[in-house]
Design a protein around this motif. Structure first.
Motif, PDB file in Angstrom:
ATOM      1  N   VAL A 157       5.301 -11.306  -2.849  1.00 40.36           N
ATOM      2  CA  VAL A 157       4.801  -9.961  -3.111  1.00 40.36           C
ATOM      3  C   VAL A 157       3.483  -9.800  -2.366  1.00 40.36           C
ATOM      4  O   VAL A 157       2.642 -10.709  -2.391  1.00 40.36           O
ATOM      5  CB  VAL A 157       4.576  -9.750  -4.621  1.00 40.36           C
ATOM      6  CG1 VAL A 157       3.980  -8.375  -4.891  1.00 40.36           C
ATOM      7  CG2 VAL A 157       5.890  -9.917  -5.378  1.00 40.36           C
ATOM      8  N   ALA A 162       2.152  -6.736  -9.186  1.00 43.41           N
ATOM      9  CA  ALA A 162       3.581  -6.476  -9.081  1.00 43.41           C
ATOM     10  C   ALA A 162       4.065  -5.549 -10.186  1.00 43.41           C
ATOM     11  O   ALA A 162       5.173  -5.012 -10.107  1.00 43.41           O
ATOM     12  CB  ALA A 162       4.359  -7.795  -9.147  1.00 43.41           C
ATOM     13  N   PHE A 165       5.647  -2.002  -9.397  1.00 44.68           N
ATOM     14  CA  PHE A 165       6.979  -2.034  -8.807  1.00 44.68           C
ATOM     15  C   PHE A 165       8.019  -2.419  -9.849  1.00 44.68           C
ATOM     16  O   PHE A 165       9.142  -1.919  -9.832  1.00 44.68           O
ATOM     17  CB  PHE A 165       7.002  -3.002  -7.629  1.00 44.68           C
ATOM     18  CG  PHE A 165       6.143  -2.558  -6.487  1.00 44.68           C
ATOM     19  CD1 PHE A 165       6.562  -1.551  -5.636  1.00 44.68           C
ATOM     20  CD2 PHE A 165       4.887  -3.118  -6.288  1.00 44.68           C
ATOM     21  CE1 PHE A 165       5.761  -1.110  -4.591  1.00 44.68           C
ATOM     22  CE2 PHE A 165       4.083  -2.693  -5.244  1.00 44.68           C
ATOM     23  CZ  PHE A 165       4.519  -1.680  -4.400  1.00 44.68           C
ATOM     24  N   ARG A 166       7.631  -3.292 -10.769  1.00 43.59           N
ATOM     25  CA  ARG A 166       8.547  -3.674 -11.841  1.00 43.59           C
ATOM     26  C   ARG A 166       8.859  -2.460 -12.711  1.00 43.59           C
ATOM     27  O   ARG A 166      10.022  -2.210 -13.069  1.00 43.59           O
ATOM     28  CB  ARG A 166       7.912  -4.788 -12.676  1.00 43.59           C
ATOM     29  CG  ARG A 166       8.867  -5.491 -13.643  1.00 43.59           C
ATOM     30  CD  ARG A 166       8.146  -6.574 -14.405  1.00 43.59           C
ATOM     31  NE  ARG A 166       7.420  -7.471 -13.503  1.00 43.59           N
ATOM     32  CZ  ARG A 166       6.154  -7.848 -13.665  1.00 43.59           C
ATOM     33  NH1 ARG A 166       5.458  -7.392 -14.698  1.00 43.59           N
ATOM     34  NH2 ARG A 166       5.583  -8.670 -12.818  1.00 43.59           N
ATOM     35  N   GLU A 179      10.812  -8.332  -7.008  1.00 41.96           N
ATOM     36  CA  GLU A 179       9.635  -7.467  -6.896  1.00 41.96           C
ATOM     37  C   GLU A 179       9.052  -7.489  -5.490  1.00 41.96           C
ATOM     38  O   GLU A 179       8.535  -6.483  -4.998  1.00 41.96           O
ATOM     39  CB  GLU A 179       8.590  -7.897  -7.920  1.00 41.96           C
ATOM     40  CG  GLU A 179       9.019  -7.597  -9.357  1.00 41.96           C
ATOM     41  CD  GLU A 179       8.346  -8.508 -10.363  1.00 41.96           C
ATOM     42  OE1 GLU A 179       7.399  -9.216  -9.981  1.00 41.96           O
ATOM     43  OE2 GLU A 179       8.776  -8.509 -11.526  1.00 41.96           O
ATOM     44  N   ALA A 183       8.315  -4.164  -3.324  1.00 38.67           N
ATOM     45  CA  ALA A 183       6.975  -3.884  -2.808  1.00 38.67           C
ATOM     46  C   ALA A 183       6.982  -3.741  -1.292  1.00 38.67           C
ATOM     47  O   ALA A 183       6.407  -2.798  -0.735  1.00 38.67           O
ATOM     48  CB  ALA A 183       6.015  -4.992  -3.231  1.00 38.67           C
ATOM     49  N   ARG A 184       7.647  -4.663  -0.619  1.00 35.16           N
ATOM     50  CA  ARG A 184       7.638  -4.622   0.845  1.00 35.16           C
ATOM     51  C   ARG A 184       8.478  -3.459   1.378  1.00 35.16           C
ATOM     52  O   ARG A 184       8.150  -2.879   2.420  1.00 35.16           O
ATOM     53  CB  ARG A 184       8.125  -5.961   1.409  1.00 35.16           C
ATOM     54  CG  ARG A 184       7.131  -7.088   1.153  1.00 35.16           C
ATOM     55  CD  ARG A 184       7.498  -8.380   1.862  1.00 35.16           C
ATOM     56  NE  ARG A 184       6.488  -9.405   1.617  1.00 35.16           N
ATOM     57  CZ  ARG A 184       5.350  -9.522   2.284  1.00 35.16           C
ATOM     58  NH1 ARG A 184       5.078  -8.672   3.261  1.00 35.16           N
ATOM     59  NH2 ARG A 184       4.487 -10.477   1.991  1.00 35.16           N
ATOM     60  N   THR A 186       8.714  -0.555  -0.100  1.00 30.94           N
ATOM     61  CA  THR A 186       7.859   0.616  -0.270  1.00 30.94           C
ATOM     62  C   THR A 186       6.807   0.697   0.838  1.00 30.94           C
ATOM     63  O   THR A 186       6.520   1.787   1.375  1.00 30.94           O
ATOM     64  CB  THR A 186       7.163   0.571  -1.644  1.00 30.94           C
ATOM     65  OG1 THR A 186       8.153   0.477  -2.668  1.00 30.94           O
ATOM     66  CG2 THR A 186       6.325   1.821  -1.873  1.00 30.94           C
ATOM     67  N   MET A 187       6.241  -0.449   1.197  1.00 32.72           N
ATOM     68  CA  MET A 187       5.260  -0.480   2.281  1.00 32.72           C
ATOM     69  C   MET A 187       5.902  -0.084   3.609  1.00 32.72           C
ATOM     70  O   MET A 187       5.328   0.689   4.386  1.00 32.72           O
ATOM     71  CB  MET A 187       4.641  -1.871   2.384  1.00 32.72           C
ATOM     72  CG  MET A 187       3.765  -2.250   1.189  1.00 32.72           C
ATOM     73  SD  MET A 187       3.184  -3.962   1.274  1.00 32.72           S
ATOM     74  CE  MET A 187       2.148  -3.885   2.748  1.00 32.72           C
TER      75      MET A 187
END
Length: 226
Positions: A157, A162, A165-166, A179, A183-184, A186-187
């Motif tokens: 992550v 985190a 995102f969870r 997660e 996260a990645r 979304t980035m």
């Protein structure tokens, strides 16, 4: 007579669907010419050959028409991404590259619809309603799937909590997605959206930079980060 009564609702429904589609086509022309601010039900009514009050039988107000246009656009974007993901199911990196290229291609081909999805909403319009949030999810689901297929068990992550995102995954019923992948993804989505938004507004032209090169470099960096 009984047979005619049975077929009449079908004909009426088809006529209604045809009129609604004509209205949406006219609305898309307005969006292409002047953006959401230019959307006028009275002008659309004239274009399709009906009165303003008659149009309200098909769409109750501007926002209801706008919502359908947004939902349609999200659906078309998701379909474009899904087709790209299905084109090469054997190479995870190639699938991801195809999907993000499809995202850019769709935006450049349909800039007025892209702006409709990702620009700041019109004043008074609820761009975060449940129906619109649900409509946006299939496109993100495609990207989550291709990123997840490329990620390794030790993909970390990014720096930061985190928990958001969870919670996001829980709200949308997203299961079996690490997660780190959420996260990645979304980035990546944010980075690509930024590049595409700058490109369709012509911000790279004065710099003499080919935005396609920047876009491809962003994808390569992302693949290496996984």
């Amino acid at each position: 007579m009984a047979a005619e009564n049975r077929t009449e609702p079908g004909l009426r429904d088809r006529f209604r669907a045809q009129v609604r589609q004509e209205v949406k086509t006219a609305a898309l022309r307005q969006l292409a010419e002047g953006g959401p601010e230019a959307l006028s039900l009275n002008a659309i009514a004239k274009q399709v050959g009906m009165t303003g009050p008659a149009l309200y039988r098909y769409f109750t107000n501007r926002d209801s028409l706008l919502t359908e246009l947004v939902i349609d656009a999200y659906g078309d974007l998701a379909s474009a991404l899904a087709r790209a993901a299905d084109a090469d199911a054997t190479d995870s990196a190639a699938r991801l590259t195809a999907v993000v290229r499809a995202f850019r291609t769709w935006a450049l081909t349909e800039p007025h619809r892209y702006r409709l999805l990702f620009r700041a909403p019109l004043q008074g319009y609820d761009a975060h309603s449940t129906s619109l949030v649900e409509a946006s999810q299939p496109a993100m689901t495609v990207v989550l799937e291709v990123v997840g297929a490329l990620a390794t068990p030790d993909t970390a992550v990014p720096d930061g909590p985190a928990v958001p995102f969870r919670e996001w995954m829980k709200r949308h019923g997203i299961e079996d997605v690490p997660e780190a992948v959420a996260a990645r993804t979304t980035m990546l989505w944010a980075h690509l959206h930024g590049l595409v938004s700058l490109e369709i507004e012509g911000n790279f032209s004065s710099m003499g930079i080919d935005p396609a090169t920047l876009y491809e470099a962003e994808v390569k960096d992302f693949v290496r980060s996984l």
